[in-house]
Design an enzyme around this catalytic site. Structure first.
Site, PDB file in Angstrom:
ATOM      1  N   HIS A 115       0.884  -1.024   0.076  1.00 22.05           N
ATOM      2  CA  HIS A 115       0.139   0.192  -0.141  1.00 22.05           C
ATOM      3  C   HIS A 115       0.461   1.300   0.205  1.00 22.05           C
ATOM      4  CE1 HIS A 115      -2.742   2.658   1.927  1.00 22.05           C
ATOM      5  NE2 HIS A 115      -3.524   2.350   1.028  1.00 22.05           N
ATOM      6  N   ASP A 117       2.767  -4.550   7.874  1.00 21.34           N
ATOM      7  CA  ASP A 117       1.390  -3.917   8.119  1.00 21.34           C
ATOM      8  C   ASP A 117       0.552  -4.509   8.026  1.00 21.34           C
ATOM      9  OD1 ASP A 117      -0.548  -2.733   6.557  1.00 21.34           O
ATOM     10  OD2 ASP A 117       0.359  -1.480   5.043  1.00 21.34           O
ATOM     11  N   GLN A 135      -4.770  -5.034   6.945  1.00 18.63           N
ATOM     12  CA  GLN A 135      -5.384  -6.253   6.492  1.00 18.63           C
ATOM     13  C   GLN A 135      -5.787  -7.499   6.688  1.00 18.63           C
ATOM     14  OE1 GLN A 135      -7.848  -5.353   4.301  1.00 18.63           O
ATOM     15  NE2 GLN A 135      -7.026  -3.096   3.370  1.00 18.63           N
ATOM     16  N   LYS A 155     -10.260  -0.996  10.858  1.00 16.32           N
ATOM     17  CA  LYS A 155     -10.885  -2.191   9.277  1.00 16.32           C
ATOM     18  C   LYS A 155     -11.204  -3.338  10.062  1.00 16.32           C
ATOM     19  CE  LYS A 155      -7.672  -0.471   6.425  1.00 16.32           C
ATOM     20  NZ  LYS A 155      -7.705   0.142   5.214  1.00 16.32           N
ATOM     21  N   CYS A 182      -5.100   2.100  -4.015  1.00 16.66           N
ATOM     22  CA  CYS A 182      -3.545   3.531  -3.185  1.00 16.66           C
ATOM     23  C   CYS A 182      -2.359   2.011  -3.100  1.00 16.66           C
ATOM     24  CB  CYS A 182      -3.712   3.764  -2.221  1.00 16.66           C
ATOM     25  SG  CYS A 182      -5.311   4.906  -1.499  1.00 16.66           S
TER      26      CYS A 182
END
Ligand code: C6P
Length: 423
Positions: free
Chosen positions: A139, A216, A219, A242, A380
């Site tokens: 991202h 990261d 997600q 999220k 993104c």
């Protein structure tokens, strides 16, 4: 919520989870909305998930009943708010199995968590000629901060390539890791493709050359359980919004020994021990990295989201998502005009695709007219789209509360798009 399922032996998983999903859907008021005259089919969970009443009520109660600043007042409300805030931090600690509350830094989101690490490493460890290793599916939040510091200090940004189906090219990993590699910053799960990356292997390789690893997890945490101790990563970043929590709140996990050595990030209230015009000394972890009044009710909301996830249980969340994902794929595969982008072996419920030669926005607009919310565009991840030579994709990103009706509406919308756009 008292609906923890005890799945009977031999139950038809598909039916069971679809029914159970129906039950849980009533926790999410937004899902009951109609949009443009149709039932809402919310398939944009990768952008942000909907919020259950259990989270909404905690946020509301804070402003109705408990509102006060934290870590500052001797008065009752301030102490109460401080306790609630620190209790939420403890929930976060347990949620990711961090060793200490000192390793749980509250931020405004994944983006800020990554920028915090980039900024602090730039001012402490990184030097000209060093290498920062990212992947081709990052991202922008995990590309641009590294690019900015590499430009400023003369370090080099290296990229792990990916294959046609959206997996990291593991066979090319090894040669990218060397003694100049100082940081490896990789997404645990790709937002555009759904790929679950082999992070254990990345961490092992990074350690073999003495590099630090930032994952990261934006997600990942909505879909499966994450244990930072077991992973043994140095940093782990994620956002509350999220994973059924409020916007404007995120987390940075960092190993205490590393955080202790980093300089502070922003200057301001709460991050100091003492201030004079001659010299300022800094507060202990985690407060050293938390300047200014944080999003207090947002953090309480994240605590409530964690309670909610724990109550359902990740094993149920995973089963529910899988049954909807399998149904979606079996239906979508019947549409000849679909070209899937991202077919990794290990995936979460993210389905990215193109419809013939049509532009994703055109399809997205038709779907929106039918109450189907998907994301269209580059998500993104522009370098990833460039890698596949496409302008973007149509992305349906699932949460455990999605059901057969959502998928049927998507399929109907796509069939309508085929007719309207002559695909
Ligand atoms: N991806 C999407 O639709 P923030 O905005 O800080 O909460 O999260 C940024 C971010 C970082 N990493 C990954 C892997 C992400 O998916 C995101 C957010 C959203 O895919 C909005 S662009």
């Amino acid at each position: 919520m008292t609906r923890k399922p005890n799945e009977p032996e031999g139950v038809n998983l598909k039916e069971h989870t679809m029914e159970f999903g129906q039950d849980l859907r009533s926790d999410f008021p937004t899902l009951a909305r109609s949009v443009r005259g149709s039932r809402l089919s919310y398939l944009d969970n990768g952008a942000t998930s909907q919020k259950p009443l259990q989270v909404i009520q905690v946020v509301r109660k804070f402003y109705e009943d408990q509102n006060s600043n934290i870590h500052r007042g001797v008065h009752f409300l301030s102490q109460e708010a401080t306790s609630l805030y620190e209790e939420a931090r403890e929930k976060i600690r347990k949620f990711i199995n961090a060793g200490s509350f000192k390793e749980v830094i509250i931020t405004s989101g994944t983006t800020e968590s990554i920028n915090l690490v980039a900024d602090c490493l730039e001012r402490s460890e990184l030097r000209a000629g060093d290498e920062v290793l990212i992947s081709h599916m990052e991202h922008h939040s995990n590309i641009v901060p590294w690019q900015m510091i590499c430009e400023r200090i003369g370090a080099n940004l290296k990229v792990i390539p990916i294959n046609e189906i959206g997996e990291l090219k593991t066979e090319e990993f090894d040669q990218l890791f060397n003694e100049r590699t100082k940081l490896v910053a990789v997404t645990h799960v790709s937002n555009s493709l759904g790929t679950i990356n082999p992070v254990q292997r990345i961490i092992r390789l990074a350690k073999s050359v003495g590099a630090k690893v930032l994952l990261d997890g934006a997600q990942a945490v909505p879909h499966f359980s994450v244990d930072v101790k077991e992973l043994d990563c140095d940093f782990y970043a994620f956002s509350a919004h999220k994973m059924f929590g409020p916007t404007g709140v995120g987390v940075l996990y960092g190993k205490k020994a590393i955080l202790d050595k980093l300089p502070p990030y922003k200057g301001g209230g709460d991050m100091i021990e003492s201030v004079s015009f001659e010299k300022t000394t800094y507060n202990q972890l985690p407060h050293k990295f938390e300047a200014g009044t944080p999003n207090i009710c947002g953090v309480l909301g994240l605590g409530a989201a964690i309670d909610y996830i724990n109550e359902i249980g990740y094993s149920t969340i995973e089963k529910m998502e899988k049954s909807v994902y399998d149904y979606a794929m079996s239906e979508l595969k019947q549409i000849d005009q679909i070209r899937f982008v991202g077919r990794a072996e290990h995936k979460v419920g993210v389905i990215s695709f193109l419809m013939g030669g049509s532009h994703p926005y055109d399809v997205g607009t038709i779907l929106d007219q039918m109450g189907v919310a998907v994301r269209t565009g580059h998500h993104c991840t522009q370098p990833l789209m460039d890698r596949y030579n496409i302008p973007g994709t149509i992305r349906a990103s699932l949460a455990f509360y999605n059901n057969q009706q959502d998928i049927d509406a998507l399929v109907e919308g796509l069939k309508k798009s085929i007719k309207m756009l002559g695909i």
